[in-house]
Design a protein around this motif. Structure first.
Motif: not given
Length: 456
Positions: A1-12, A14-19, A447-448, A452-454
Motif C-alpha cells: 500500500m502506497k501513496i504517490t504525491f503527484h500534485g498538491g505536494a508543496k503546492s496549493v 493541482g491536487s492529484n494523488y495515486l493510491f 511530501p515532495e 512515493t511513501i509506503e
C-alpha cells in the motif's frame, strides 16, 4: 500500500494523488494547477502515471484545482469509474464545460493542441457515479470506501478507504479541502475517526481567521465605507459556495436594515447556474437553509439581487451609477467577468475590492490583495488605486485551529501513524506540520512532488 504525491505536494493547487492498495490503482483528485504561467504549463504535461491502468478516480469536491484535469485523464486513456458525492458530480456536470471551455477556445485561437475537447468532457462525465455521505461502497474484496462531509462547499468530502491486506485492516483518508464551520448553508463537519493515515490540506496552515462575531462588523464597515465613497464594490468570488453563502450573509444584513440600499449584481453565468441547481440537493443543507428554502419558495430569491447572465446585461452594469456591488468570478481573478470590472474600477480611488476567498501565490487576485501598485489585465497595465480589503473569515478553508482539530479527531479510536501535510505554500505546511507533531504527538510529513511513501 502506497501513496504517490503527484500534485498538491508543496503546492496549493493541482491536487492529484495515486493510491495503490488491494491490487487497485486509485487516483484521488485530478485538479488543475493555477496561479502562474508555470502552473499553466504543468497542466499540459502528461500524467506521471499511465491513465489507462487507473481503476478509479475520486473527486473530493468540485473546485477546478481538484477536478479540472478530468477530461485530460479521459483523453490519456482512463475508462474506469469516477466517484464523488452526488452534489459534487452534479456541480461538475455544470461547471466542467463552463470552466474549461475557454481553455479549448484559447488553444484553438493560439493554434496549439488542446488539453481536451468537448467529447473528452462528455465521455468522462458518463463515467460518473455519485454516492451519499456514509454510504459504504466496496471496490473489491480488499478495498472499500466512505465519504464524509468536510463542510468546505456543497458535496465536499473526506474520502476514507478501508483496506484489508496482509492480515491487517487500515483506514487511509484524503481530506480534500477542510471547511470553516459553522456554514450558513451546510451541515457541520462529519469528522472521520480511527484513521491510520491521512492527508490534510494547509492552505491556511499558518493563519487564523477573524472571529465570526468580528467578521460581520468588518464586512459592514467595508461595505458602508464603499457605499459612502459612491463607487463600485467588487467582490471576486468562486461560483460554487462562496457566492451563495455571501448572498445569504448580505440578505441577513439587508433584512436587518444594517446595509444601505444599493444594487447588487451577480455577474457570473456559472454562479447563476450553480445557484439555480442548489435546491436539488437540499438534504445536504443545514436546518437554517432548509427553513429558508421552505419559507421563501426557493433559495436566493432576494428583491435586492440582480443577475446578469448575458454579455449585454453584464456590459449594462457599467451604465448603472454607483454606489453598487458586483460579485463575479473567478474567485482569484484568474479569468471570468471580474477581470473586466477590475480593469475598469481598480484605478478608481472611489471604488473598493473585497477578497473573501483564498488567493494563491502568483494569481492576479493575490497581487491585488498584496497591493501591488500596477497589475496587468488582458494585456494592459492597470494601476491599483481603489481600496483593497480581505476577509479571511469568509474563506471556505479551515484555519490552523480547524486543521489541527481535523487531525485530532482522525486519531480518535485508533492509532494515527502519520499525517501528510499537503496543498499549502511553504509557510503553511511547515507551520501546520510543526503544530501537529508538537501538540498531537503524531508524525507529520511534508511530501515532495513525485514522492512515493509506503504505508506499513
Amino acid at each position: 500500500m502506497k501513496i504517490t504525491f503527484h500534485g498538491g505536494a508543496k503546492s496549493v493547487t493541482g491536487s492529484n494523488y495515486l493510491f495503490e492498495a488491494g491490487g487497485l490503482r486509485i487516483v484521488v483528485d485530478c485538479g488543475m494547477f493555477q496561479g502562474s504561467r508555470y502552473n499553466d504549463e504543468l497542466n499540459y504535461e502528461p500524467f506521471p502515471y499511465d491513465a489507462k491502468t487507473v481503476d478509479f478516480v475520486f473527486i473530493t469536491h468540485s473546485h477546478v484545482d481538484h477536478m479540472g484535469r478530468l477530461p485530460k485523464m479521459y483523453r490519456e486513456g482512463f475508462r474506469g469509474t469516477v466517484y464523488g458525492s452526488e452534489p459534487t458530480l452534479g456541480i461538475i456536470e455544470i461547471a466542467l464545460p463552463d470552466t474549461l471551455g475557454h481553455i479549448v477556445r484559447e488553444a484553438a485561437e493560439a493554434s496549439v493542441p488542446p488539453l481536451w475537447d468537448d467529447q473528452d468532457m462528455e465521455k468522462v462525465i458518463s463515467l460518473f457515479r455519485g454516492v451519499r455521505y456514509r454510504e459504504p461502497v466496496k471496490l473489491n474484496e480488499q478495498v472499500s470506501f466512505e465519504l464524509y462531509n468536510s463542510c468546505h462547499i456543497l458535496g465536499s468530502s473526506v474520502v476514507v478507504f478501508t483496506v484489508s491486506e496482509e492480515g491487517q485492516t487500515r483506514r487511509v483518508a484524503f481530506s480534500g479541502d477542510m471547511g470553516n464551520p459553522p456554514s450558513i448553508l451546510l451541515k457541520d463537519i462529519d469528522y472521520p475517526t480511527g484513521l491510520d493515515y491521512t492527508t490534510v490540506e494547509a492552505a491556511y496552515g499558518s493563519r487564523f481567521h477573524e472571529a465570526r462575531t468580528a467578521r460581520r462588523e468588518m464586512l459592514l464597515d467595508i461595505i458602508r465605507r464603499g457605499h459612502k465613497l459612491g463607487g463600485t464594490i467588487m467582490v471576486p468570488s468562486f461560483a460554487v459556495e462562496r457566492t451563495q453563502e455571501f448572498l445569504l450573509e448580505l440578505d441577513h444584513l439587508f433584512e436587518a436594515g444594517e446595509l444601505p440600499d444599493m444594487p447588487v449584481f451577480v455577474d457570473s453565468p456559472l454562479a447563476i447556474n450553480i445557484t439555480n441547481m442548489y435546491s436539488q440537493f437540499s438534504r445536504y443543507f443545514n436546518e437554517h437553509a432548509t427553513k429558508l428554502l421552505s419559507d421563501s419558495g426557493g433559495l436566493f430569491q432576494f428583491p435586492w439581487l440582480r443577475v446578469t447572465p448575458t454579455v449585454e446585461e453584464s456590459k449594462a452594469i457599467n451604465t448603472v451609477p454607483g454606489p453598487k456591488m458586483v460579485i463575479a468570478g473567478s474567485g482569484m481573478s484568474t479569468g471570468g467577468r471580474i477581470l473586466h470590472h477590475e480593469r475598469r474600477y481598480l484605478p478608481d480611488p472611489g471604488s473598493t475590492i473585497l477578497f473573501i476567498g483564498y488567493q494563491v501565490s502568483g494569481s492576479l487576485g493575490r497581487r491585488i490583495r498584496d497591493k501591488e501598485p500596477v497589475v496587468r489585465i488582458m494585456g494592459e497595465d492597470v494601476p491599483v488605486k481603489c481600496h483593497v480589503y480581505s476577509l479571511g473569515a469568509y474563506s471556505a478553508h479551515a484555519d490552523q485551529d480547524g486543521l489541527v482539530e481535523y487531525c485530532r479527531n482522525a486519531g480518535q479510536g485508533g492509532t494515527l501513524k502519520r499525517v501528510f501535510v499537503v496543498q499549502g505554500e511553504d509557510e503553511g505546511v511547515t507551520a501546520l506540520a510543526g503544530r501537529i507533531a508538537k501538540e498531537l504527538g503524531t508524525e507529520a510529513v511534508i511530501p515532495e512532488a513525485g514522492q512515493t511513501i509506503e504505508l506499513s
